[in-house]
Design a protein around this motif. Structure first.
Motif, PDB file in Angstrom:
ATOM      1  N   LEU A  45     -10.625  -2.963 -36.625  1.00 33.68           N
ATOM      2  CA  LEU A  45      -9.256  -2.295 -36.187  1.00 33.68           C
ATOM      3  C   LEU A  45      -8.307  -2.411 -35.061  1.00 33.68           C
ATOM      4  O   LEU A  45      -7.547  -1.746 -34.698  1.00 33.68           O
ATOM      5  CB  LEU A  45      -9.445  -1.159 -37.006  1.00 33.68           C
ATOM      6  N   ALA A  46      -9.698  -2.234 -34.027  1.00 34.79           N
ATOM      7  CA  ALA A  46      -9.227  -2.797 -32.677  1.00 34.79           C
ATOM      8  C   ALA A  46      -9.613  -3.760 -31.733  1.00 34.79           C
ATOM      9  O   ALA A  46     -11.029  -3.411 -32.240  1.00 34.79           O
ATOM     10  CB  ALA A  46      -8.633  -1.332 -31.868  1.00 34.79           C
ATOM     11  N   ASP A  47      -8.816  -4.515 -31.022  1.00 32.95           N
ATOM     12  CA  ASP A  47      -9.870  -5.393 -30.377  1.00 32.95           C
ATOM     13  C   ASP A  47      -9.119  -5.690 -28.687  1.00 32.95           C
ATOM     14  O   ASP A  47      -8.748  -7.026 -28.192  1.00 32.95           O
ATOM     15  CB  ASP A  47      -9.684  -7.228 -30.899  1.00 32.95           C
ATOM     16  N   PRO A  48      -9.364  -5.082 -28.042  1.00 32.83           N
ATOM     17  CA  PRO A  48      -8.690  -4.933 -27.211  1.00 32.83           C
ATOM     18  C   PRO A  48      -9.424  -5.744 -26.027  1.00 32.83           C
ATOM     19  O   PRO A  48     -10.742  -6.257 -26.360  1.00 32.83           O
ATOM     20  CB  PRO A  48      -9.280  -3.431 -26.117  1.00 32.83           C
ATOM     21  N   GLY A  49      -8.831  -6.814 -25.023  1.00 30.23           N
ATOM     22  CA  GLY A  49      -9.280  -7.593 -24.230  1.00 30.23           C
ATOM     23  C   GLY A  49     -10.314  -7.432 -23.014  1.00 30.23           C
ATOM     24  O   GLY A  49     -11.178  -7.893 -22.920  1.00 30.23           O
TER      25      GLY A  49
END
Ligand code: FES
Ligand code: FES
Lengths: 290, 154
Positions: A45-49
């Protein structure tokens, strides 16, 4: 369940952490204990770099006590808060909220700052933060600023925290000489999250009348709120079980309550009244007795 | 990325992706399959290990977060052939049936006893609330932990 790929950095100073956040902008997320962020990333649901892990910054951990209050570092864990004699003595409701979170393992990892920044509408701390009129210190590229509890929670998973800012500590004034607080919740059976959680903080004057009272409610609406109608009704008079029950009954009135599988909106509004009465009653008895 | 972790007293170095979860490092890279993984969502506690002596759910900890820490898994509990009192009492009191939850139960119980040498049954039940067992009904687990605490006090 494994998160999507990301880069990981572990700065050793606040300055370095802020610089990393500035460098990566929206692509970066702060990693505190990881007990809100990692589940969300595992569910994709989140995919920060980039994850900026602030666990290496020593100044962010620990509890310090001063004459008039306590300051709790953002990276202090729920377990540390629950066990702290300073917190138990100065703000009992905060220790009670910490003890009510998740389970032993979760409390060993989850942090105060992480939970506040995540701002889950069913989290326990927001009720206490509002009732205790806490001050949240945050650091950003332009230095430090202090956000009042009333201004901090702005929506579901939304706070007044700006881009690139990190919560550094939370300051809570000690309960008044004749004052105390309490936190009680109706927990969702499987997850332990609050279906309704109420924190009350009461200060009595020499005659036993309510000098100040603040009541925070979590789990009921899309964001934690203060039950000001209850506060107003009780301020200035000597409380009784009956007056508390009557005033507290309005804690959920007119609230746009969450409505889900676990509890309908009407039931949540009802719980707000019941738990407000119990929390205020408990805080009052403690204040009168301590 | 390269990380150093002391596992059961042995310092080890691994080359992992930043997204590697501690539980996978333990099982797949370190070959220690005693740590189980079930729900993967920090609910069940099957993946519990000690991280610097504190019980944590290793499915919700990045291996990278354990950099420089000491990890204790179920494999680190026995002393050679000599079972840890918790292991002995889980056996003695029939504290397991399928055994899937057992490593996690034992490590959580270990932290509990470390901070409370003589826990009541209620304190034990509260202490293991983050560990789910689908077989035993918990009574024998509580008995085993209580007996292990008694054995460790002797
Ligand atoms: S597998 Fe980690 S808590 Fe269930
Ligand atoms: S013994 Fe089977 S899950 Fe506990």
């Amino acid at each position: 369940m494994i998160p999507a790929s990301f880069d990981y950095v572990r700065p050793q100073s606040l300055e370095d952490a802020l610089a990393r956040l500035g460098e990566h902008g929206d692509d970066a997320r702060v990693l505190a204990g990881g007990h809100s962020l990692l589940p969300v990333m595992k569910a994709r649901l989140a995919d920060p770099g980039v994850l900026v892990d602030i666990a290496g910054i020593e100044s962010l951990s620990g509890i310090s006590e001063s004459e008039d209050g306590i300051t709790i570092g953002a990276m202090t864990t729920h377990a540390e808060i629950e066990a702290s004699a300073s917190v138990q003595g100065r703000c009992r409701s905060l220790a009670e909220a910490a003890a009510a979170i998740g389970d032993v393992q979760v409390r060993n990892r989850g942090t105060l700052g992480g939970s506040l920044a995540h701002a889950d509408p069913a989290a326990d701390y927001p009720a206490v933060i509002l009732a205790a009129n806490a001050e949240i210190t945050v650091a950003g590229a332009d230095g430090e600023r202090v956000i009042a509890a009333d201004d901090f929670f702005t929506g579901t998973y939304e706070t007044a925290l700006g881009a690139g800012e990190i919560i550094t500590s939370v300051r809570i004034r000690a309960s008044a000489a004749r004052g105390s607080s309490a936190y009680l919740k109706a927990a969702q059976q499987a997850s332990g999250f609050a279906v309704c959680g109420v924190a009350a903080r009461v200060a009595l004057d020499a005659d036993g009348a309510v000098e100040r009272i603040r009541v925070g409610v979590t789990g009921v609406a899309a964001t934690a709120y203060r039950a000001t109608s209850v506060e107003d009704a009780l301020t200035g008079a000597a409380p009784s079980a009956e007056s508390i029950r009557k005033a507290a009954a309005t804690a959920g009135e007119g609230v746009d309550a969450l409505d889900d599988f676990y509890a309908g909106a009407d039931f949540r509004r009802h719980l707000a009244g019941v738990y407000a009465a119990r929390a205020i009653g408990k805080a009052w008895i403690r204040a009168a007795g301590e | 990325m390269e990380i150093n972790i002391s596992i059961n007293g042995e310092s080890r170095t691994f080359d992992v992706e930043p997204r590697t979860l501690l539980v996978h490092l333990l099982r797949d890279d370190a070959g220690l399959t005693g740590t189980h993984v079930a729900c993967e969502t920090s609910i069940c506690g099957a993946c519990t290990v000690l991280l610097d002596d504190k019980a944590v759910k290793s499915c919700t900890v990045l291996a990278a977060q354990a950099q420089g820490c000491e990890v204790t898994t179920i494999e680190g509990m026995a002393n050679g052939e000599q079972l840890h009192p918790l292991q002995e009492q889980f056996w003695e009191k029939h504290g397991l049936q399928c055994g899937f939850c057992t490593p996690g139960m034992i490590l959580t119980a270990n932290q509990l006893i470390a901070s409370n040498a003589d826990p009541t049954d209620e304190e034990i039940r509260h202490g293991i609330e983050g560990n789910i067992c689908r077989c035993t009904g918990y009574q024998n687990i509580v008995d085993a932990i209580s007996a292990a605490a008694a054995q460790m006090r002797d």
